[in-house]
Structure formats: structure tokens, C-alpha cells
Design an enzyme around this catalytic site. Structure first.
Site, PDB file in Angstrom:
ATOM      1  N   LYS A 126       0.865  -1.180   0.000  1.00 12.06           N
ATOM      2  CA  LYS A 126       0.000   0.000   0.000  1.00 12.06           C
ATOM      3  C   LYS A 126       0.900   1.227   0.000  1.00 12.06           C
ATOM      4  O   LYS A 126       2.041   1.156   0.466  1.00 12.06           O
ATOM      5  CB  LYS A 126      -0.881   0.005   1.261  1.00 12.06           C
ATOM      6  CG  LYS A 126      -2.136   0.815   1.132  1.00 12.06           C
ATOM      7  CD  LYS A 126      -3.258   0.081   0.401  1.00 12.06           C
ATOM      8  CE  LYS A 126      -4.421   0.988   0.125  1.00 12.06           C
ATOM      9  NZ  LYS A 126      -5.594   0.284  -0.415  1.00 12.06           N
ATOM     10  N   ASP A 166      -6.891   4.296  -4.604  1.00 11.25           N
ATOM     11  CA  ASP A 166      -7.592   4.161  -3.316  1.00 11.25           C
ATOM     12  C   ASP A 166      -8.200   5.536  -3.068  1.00 11.25           C
ATOM     13  O   ASP A 166      -8.399   6.308  -4.030  1.00 11.25           O
ATOM     14  CB  ASP A 166      -6.612   3.751  -2.211  1.00 11.25           C
ATOM     15  CG  ASP A 166      -7.314   3.333  -0.913  1.00 11.25           C
ATOM     16  OD1 ASP A 166      -7.818   2.211  -0.832  1.00 11.25           O
ATOM     17  OD2 ASP A 166      -7.379   4.155   0.041  1.00 11.25           O
TER      18      ASP A 166
HETATM   19  P1  NDP Z   1     -12.825   7.711  -3.069  1.00 13.91           P
HETATM   20  O1  NDP Z   1     -11.800   8.723  -2.784  1.00 13.91           O
HETATM   21  O2  NDP Z   1     -13.279   7.500  -4.454  1.00 13.91           O
HETATM   22  O3  NDP Z   1     -14.131   7.986  -2.165  1.00 13.91           O
HETATM   23  C1  NDP Z   1     -14.062   8.068  -0.791  1.00 13.91           C
HETATM   24  C2  NDP Z   1     -15.413   8.500  -0.256  1.00 13.91           C
HETATM   25  O4  NDP Z   1     -15.407   8.394   1.164  1.00 13.91           O
HETATM   26  C3  NDP Z   1     -15.749   9.945  -0.581  1.00 13.91           C
HETATM   27  O5  NDP Z   1     -17.127  10.080  -0.701  1.00 13.91           O
HETATM   28  C4  NDP Z   1     -15.224  10.679   0.646  1.00 13.91           C
HETATM   29  O6  NDP Z   1     -15.844  11.925   0.874  1.00 13.91           O
HETATM   30  C5  NDP Z   1     -15.583   9.703   1.740  1.00 13.91           C
HETATM   31  N1  NDP Z   1     -14.678   9.848   2.881  1.00 13.91           N
HETATM   32  C6  NDP Z   1     -13.322   9.783   2.855  1.00 13.91           C
HETATM   33  N2  NDP Z   1     -12.818   9.989   4.086  1.00 13.91           N
HETATM   34  C7  NDP Z   1     -13.884  10.205   4.892  1.00 13.91           C
HETATM   35  C8  NDP Z   1     -14.032  10.473   6.258  1.00 13.91           C
HETATM   36  N3  NDP Z   1     -12.967  10.579   7.069  1.00 13.91           N
HETATM   37  N4  NDP Z   1     -15.297  10.615   6.754  1.00 13.91           N
HETATM   38  C9  NDP Z   1     -16.385  10.506   5.948  1.00 13.91           C
HETATM   39  N5  NDP Z   1     -16.293  10.253   4.630  1.00 13.91           N
HETATM   40  C10 NDP Z   1     -15.067  10.100   4.109  1.00 13.91           C
HETATM   41  O7  NDP Z   1     -12.243   6.345  -2.431  1.00 13.91           O
HETATM   42  P2  NDP Z   1     -12.682   4.848  -2.748  1.00 13.91           P
HETATM   43  O8  NDP Z   1     -14.135   4.775  -3.022  1.00 13.91           O
HETATM   44  O9  NDP Z   1     -11.727   4.309  -3.728  1.00 13.91           O
HETATM   45  O10 NDP Z   1     -12.363   4.137  -1.356  1.00 13.91           O
HETATM   46  C11 NDP Z   1     -13.303   4.054  -0.286  1.00 13.91           C
HETATM   47  C12 NDP Z   1     -12.910   2.945   0.667  1.00 13.91           C
HETATM   48  O11 NDP Z   1     -12.846   1.698  -0.059  1.00 13.91           O
HETATM   49  C13 NDP Z   1     -11.537   3.101   1.325  1.00 13.91           C
HETATM   50  O12 NDP Z   1     -11.593   2.539   2.625  1.00 13.91           O
HETATM   51  C14 NDP Z   1     -10.633   2.239   0.443  1.00 13.91           C
HETATM   52  O13 NDP Z   1      -9.482   1.795   1.135  1.00 13.91           O
HETATM   53  C15 NDP Z   1     -11.578   1.076   0.148  1.00 13.91           C
HETATM   54  N6  NDP Z   1     -11.232   0.285  -1.021  1.00 13.91           N
HETATM   55  C16 NDP Z   1     -11.136   0.877  -2.260  1.00 13.91           C
HETATM   56  C17 NDP Z   1     -10.832   0.103  -3.361  1.00 13.91           C
HETATM   57  C18 NDP Z   1     -10.830   0.671  -4.740  1.00 13.91           C
HETATM   58  O14 NDP Z   1     -10.753  -0.140  -5.692  1.00 13.91           O
HETATM   59  N7  NDP Z   1     -10.937   1.957  -4.942  1.00 13.91           N
HETATM   60  C19 NDP Z   1     -10.523  -1.344  -3.221  1.00 13.91           C
HETATM   61  C20 NDP Z   1     -10.768  -1.864  -1.898  1.00 13.91           C
HETATM   62  C21 NDP Z   1     -11.081  -1.065  -0.841  1.00 13.91           C
HETATM   63  P3  NDP Z   1     -15.100  13.288   0.434  1.00 13.91           P
HETATM   64  O15 NDP Z   1     -15.221  13.343  -1.060  1.00 13.91           O
HETATM   65  O16 NDP Z   1     -15.812  14.346   1.156  1.00 13.91           O
HETATM   66  O17 NDP Z   1     -13.674  13.134   0.872  1.00 13.91           O
END
Ligand code: NDP
Length: 449
Positions: A126, A166
Site C-alpha cells: 500500500k 484508493d
Molecule cells: P474515493 O476517494 O473515491 O471515495 C471516498 C469516499 O469516502 C468519498 O465520498 C469521501 O468523501 C468519503 N470519505 C473519505 N474519508 C472520509 C471520512 N474521514 N469521513 C467521511 N467520509 C469520508 O475512495 P474509494 O471509493 O476508492 O475508497 C473508499 C474505501 O474503499 C476506502 O476505505 C478504500 O481503502 C476502500 N477500497 C477501495 C478500493 C478501490 O478499488 N478503490 C478497493 C478496496 C477497498 P469526500 O469526497 O468528502 O472526501
């Protein structure tokens, strides 16, 4: 046995006292490994636990970049190469102001077991930076990504380490990172990053894979109770990559998505966020880079809240798809009291340890992230396979393979839990199954790392 495991855990805490989320991830995994360590003494003899909690390598570097006012800024770049026993390090890059070494060690540690579960030859890693793309101009993001890659390129490669996206790293950032890699190395076509655009080596279905995969896993859990997603009310947190496609697949399978969020608040749409509304959200988040609040301003009957969280809303299925520790004990209790039947973690470690205990005690079908969200890295593995073949598969072919992988991960976690006398405990099943794959490879290769 317990005292041996506790010893390993205590040393982890002693060595790096400030890395609380990493400790949390290690504790959760080690606790559930006890029956496997007892059953197979070779793992203790080969000091597998002591080795598996330590990354093989950590790379930390500075990343200077130019902001829109022409000022030089500096952020930290990281890559944690956690475990390469079963394949090249593989795992995403996170750009967010909360990123530090402890967070990336937690994610790399989780990734090691997750990748073991997929059945594909991928180790765990990571990386990322405390650079926060929120509110930055496109030129600032491009400049940062380019400069980040001028160091990262030395440490990655198709047989060494293959990063992906991510939080904060989506198609735009991967494009800039890949562009600079190609420019420096004068190499194209080798799979050094996944999540690439489809015009330059990306796999179809990779953007959809984590969200779709989470829903496929939930579907498999529901099947064990003769249930399905039809007409189920679904609450989703986040509105980024994982959340968007978890919502899309839920809709396709006949469910009704009633909530989504971002880090400022959440929206409640009692009529359901159907495909048309979801496409509006995708445009809002992926193109205009706006806030979820605007969704409530655009569509009638939608409420926007900044208090509490969507988990207080009565729903049948909950899918936290935002970030770690976003569901605490109170919220888990509210979900249980409101009759939730299944919870699939699209995010990594979104439930606090107390919250996990509450949903498990209430017999909620509970899928931990390392099993439920493994679809993303699985299709990344398929992207690597397609790049190696200099070929591509159709959307249908990739989706079918993703579905098969998720069905197989569910079966592995379910069967392993049953084998160890804990039927229905997907946490134990996923942890032990992922561990056995990696630990056996480590034993077979000797104590070289
Ligand atoms: P994105 O950046 O595309 O989206 C993240 C989302 O979560 C946004 O809506 C963001 O809001 C919100 N968010 C982030 N931090 C916080 C917080 N502290 N409190 C509340 N909301 C929050 O990321 P992903 O969708 O790619 O990833 C989301 C999760 O999925 C993570 O835990 C990641 O590790 C996991 N994951 C992702 C994978 C992937 O293929 N992308 C694979 C496996 C797991 P805002 O826009 O306001 O920041």
C-alpha cells in the site's frame, strides 16, 4: 497459545506506539488466527506471526510540487511493501491528509490477507501521500502526481510492485502517474499500475469492481439464508468509487439505495437513488468534484443531514464504503435495533472493534472488508493478466470472472469458518484462509524475509 499471540501483538505496539490503526488491524487478525496456529505448529516454529506483522520494506520520500500561486510545497510519499511471498506487492495508493505510516501499514497488512483470498498471485502493499487533492486545481494534482512518480518509479514494476488507486486516487491520478512512469522509463505495456484508462491498457470493469464485488459478496451471504437483494433498503456511506458502484449493482439487483454520503454530510432519498440519479452523482463527484449536499438541492424529497450518520436510518443492508472506523458501537447498535440483516464492508476496516462485536452478536450477516471488497484488487489482477497477454477481455467476460472470484472468496471464508467450528463467522474464515495461503508460501520459501 494465547500468550504467544499476545506477545507478538505486544511487541508490535511496543515497537511503533503511535500506529493505533495498524495495532487495531493486527489485533483483529491475530485474535482470529489462534485456532490455526494451534492446529499447525510449523507456523510458530517458522516465526510466521513475528514476520507477517512486519513489512518487508518501507519507502518514504519527499515530494515537492508547485501550487497555483507558484509556491513550492512539500508532502510525504510512501510505499509500504508488506509481503511478497505469493506474488509482487499489490495494493492501492491513497492521497489524503490523514495518511501516515501507521495508516498505510494497516492497509498493507490487510491487503496481504485480502490478496491471499483472491486466489491470484499477488502479494500485499500500500502507498500514498498526505497530499490532499480536495480543492486542488487539476494542474496542481497533475504536478503532484508527476513528481510523486519521479521517485516511486524506482521501486515498482510488473514483477516487483504494482500499485493502484484508493481514496483520492482515481482514474485522473492514475493517468498522470502512468504518464510520468512511461516518460521516465520509456516503457509501455508492462503492467506497473492498475486502474489505467481503457485506452492505454486498463481493464474494463476495474472502476466498477470493488463496489460490484461487495454486492456480489452480500448476495452470497444472503443466499445462505434464502434471501436476496430484491426490494431491500440499502444504506451506503461515501459517494466515491466504491460507493457509486455498490449503489449501481444494488439497483441492478432490485434493491433500493436510500442513503449516500461524503465527508461533509449525507443524503436520505426515501424514493431511492435510481440509475438516473446515480449518474447525476457520478458526474457531480467524478467530473465537477462537488459536494453530496448538491444532490439534495437538485432532487425533490431528498434530505441533507450533517448530524449523526446514515446508520441511524432503518435499512435492511448496510454498506460502509468511505473510510476506516466510520461505524462505531452506537451506530452498529442503531443498525441492529432497526433490523439490518446484512453488512458488507466496501471500505477497509470501517467498523470499530466494538461495532464488529455488536453486529456479530446480533447474528447480522457480516462481511469484513478483506473479503467483501476484494473484487477491486481481483480485477486489478485480471488487468495484469490482460497486459501480460497483450490482449483484453470484454466487459461481460471480466464481470463474469469477478463474479466467480467473489463467489469463490465467499465459499472459502464460509467453509474455513465452518472447518474451525465457527460457522457463519466470516471474520475468522477470511482471516484464517488468507493467512494459510501466505503463511504456507512463507514456510515453503524459508526464512529469507
Ligand atoms: P474515493 O476517494 O473515491 O471515495 C471516498 C469516499 O469516502 C468519498 O465520498 C469521501 O468523501 C468519503 N470519505 C473519505 N474519508 C472520509 C471520512 N474521514 N469521513 C467521511 N467520509 C469520508 O475512495 P474509494 O471509493 O476508492 O475508497 C473508499 C474505501 O474503499 C476506502 O476505505 C478504500 O481503502 C476502500 N477500497 C477501495 C478500493 C478501490 O478499488 N478503490 C478497493 C478496496 C477497498 P469526500 O469526497 O468528502 O472526501
Amino acid at each position: 497459545m494465547k500468550s504467544y499471540i499476545e506477545n507478538v501483538y505486544n511487541k508490535v505496539v511496543e515497537k511503533d506506539p503511535g500506529q493505533e490503526v495498524f495495532h487495531q488491524a493486527v489485533e483483529e487478525v491475530l485474535e482470529s488466527l489462534e485456532p490455526a496456529i494451534e492446529k499447525y505448529p510449523k507456523f510458530k516454529e517458522h516465526a510466521i506471526l513475528e514476520r507477517i506483522v512486519e513489512p518487508e520494506r518501507v519507502i518514504l520520500f519527499r515530494v515537492p510540487w508547485l501550487n497555483k500561486d507558484g509556491e513550492v510545497k512539500v508532502n510525504r510519499g510512501f510505499r509500504v511493501q508488506f509481503n511478497s511471498a505469493i506474488g509482487p506487492y499489490k495494493g492501492g495508493l491513497r492521497f489524503h491528509n490523514t495518511v501516515n505510516l501507521g495508516v498505510l501499514k494497516f492497509l498493507g497488512f490487510e491487503q496481504t490477507f485480502k490478496n491471499g483470498l483472491t486466489g491470484l498471485p499477488m502479494g500485499g502493499g500500500k502507498g500514498g501521500s498526505d497530499f490532499d487533492p480536495h480543492g486542488k486545481t487539476d494542474a496542481e494534482v497533475r504536478n503532484f502526481c508527476h513528481n510523486y512518480m519521479t521517485e516511486l518509479y524506482k521501486h515498482v514494476g510488473q514483477f516487483t510492485d504494482v500499485p493502484a488507486g484508493d481514496i483520492g486516487v482515481g482514474a485522473r491520478e492514475i493517468g498522470y502517474l502512468y504518464g510520468m512512469y512511461r516518460k521516465i522509463t520509456n516503457k509501455h505495456g508492462t503492467c506497473v499500475l492498475t486502474g489505467k484508462g481503457p485506452t492505454y491498457g486498463g481493464s474494463l470493469i476495474r472502476p466498477e469492481a470493488t463496489g460490484y464485488g461487495t454486492v456480489y459478496f452480500v448476495q452470497e451471504m444472503l443466499k445462505t439464508k434464502n434471501e436476496n437483494l430484491k426490494d431491500k433498503k440499502v444504506c451506503i456511506s461515501g459517494s466515491g468509487n466504491v460507493a457509486q458502484f455498490a449503489a449501481e449493482k444494488s439497483n441492478q439487483l432490485g434493491a433500493k439505495v436510500i442513503a449516500m454520503s461524503d465527508s461533509s454530510g449525507w443524503v436520505h432519498d426515501p424514493d431511492g437513488i435510481d440509475q438516473e440519479k446515480l449518474e447525476w452523482i457520478m458526474e457531480l463527484k467524478n467530473v465537477r468534484r462537488g459536494r453530496i449536499k448538491e444532490f439534495a438541492e437538485e432532487f425533490k424529497g431528498v434530505e441533507y443531514h450533517t448530524d449523526k450518520s446514515p446508520w441511524y436510518l432503518p435499512c435492511d443492508i448496510a454498506m460502509p464504503c468511505a473510510t476506516q472506523n466510520e461505524v462505531d458501537a452506537k451506530e452498529a447498535k442503531a443498525l441492529v435495533d432497526n433490523g439490518v440483516i446484512a453488512l458488507g464492508e466496501g471500505a477497509n476496516m470501517p467498523l470499530t472493534p466494538d461495532a464488529i462485536e455488536i453486529v456479530q452478536e446480533a447474528n447480522v450477516l457480516y462481511a469484513p472488508g478483506k473479503a467483501a471488497n476484494a473484487g477491486g484488487v481481483s480485477v486489478s489482477g485480471l488487468e495484469m493478466a490482460q497486459n501480460s497477454m497483450r490482449y483484453f477481455w470484454t466487459r461481460e467476460e471480466v464481470d463474469q470472472k469477478l463474479h466467480q472470484i467473489m463467489v469463490s472468496i465467499h465459499k472459502t471464508a464460509y467453509d474455513t469458518a465452518e472447518l474451525f467450528g465457527e460457522k457463519g463467522n466470516y471474520v475468522l474464515g477470511a482471516n484464517i484462509a488468507g493467512f494459510l495461503k501466505v503463511a504456507n508460501a512463507m514456510v515453503a520459501q524459508g526464512y529469507i524475509s
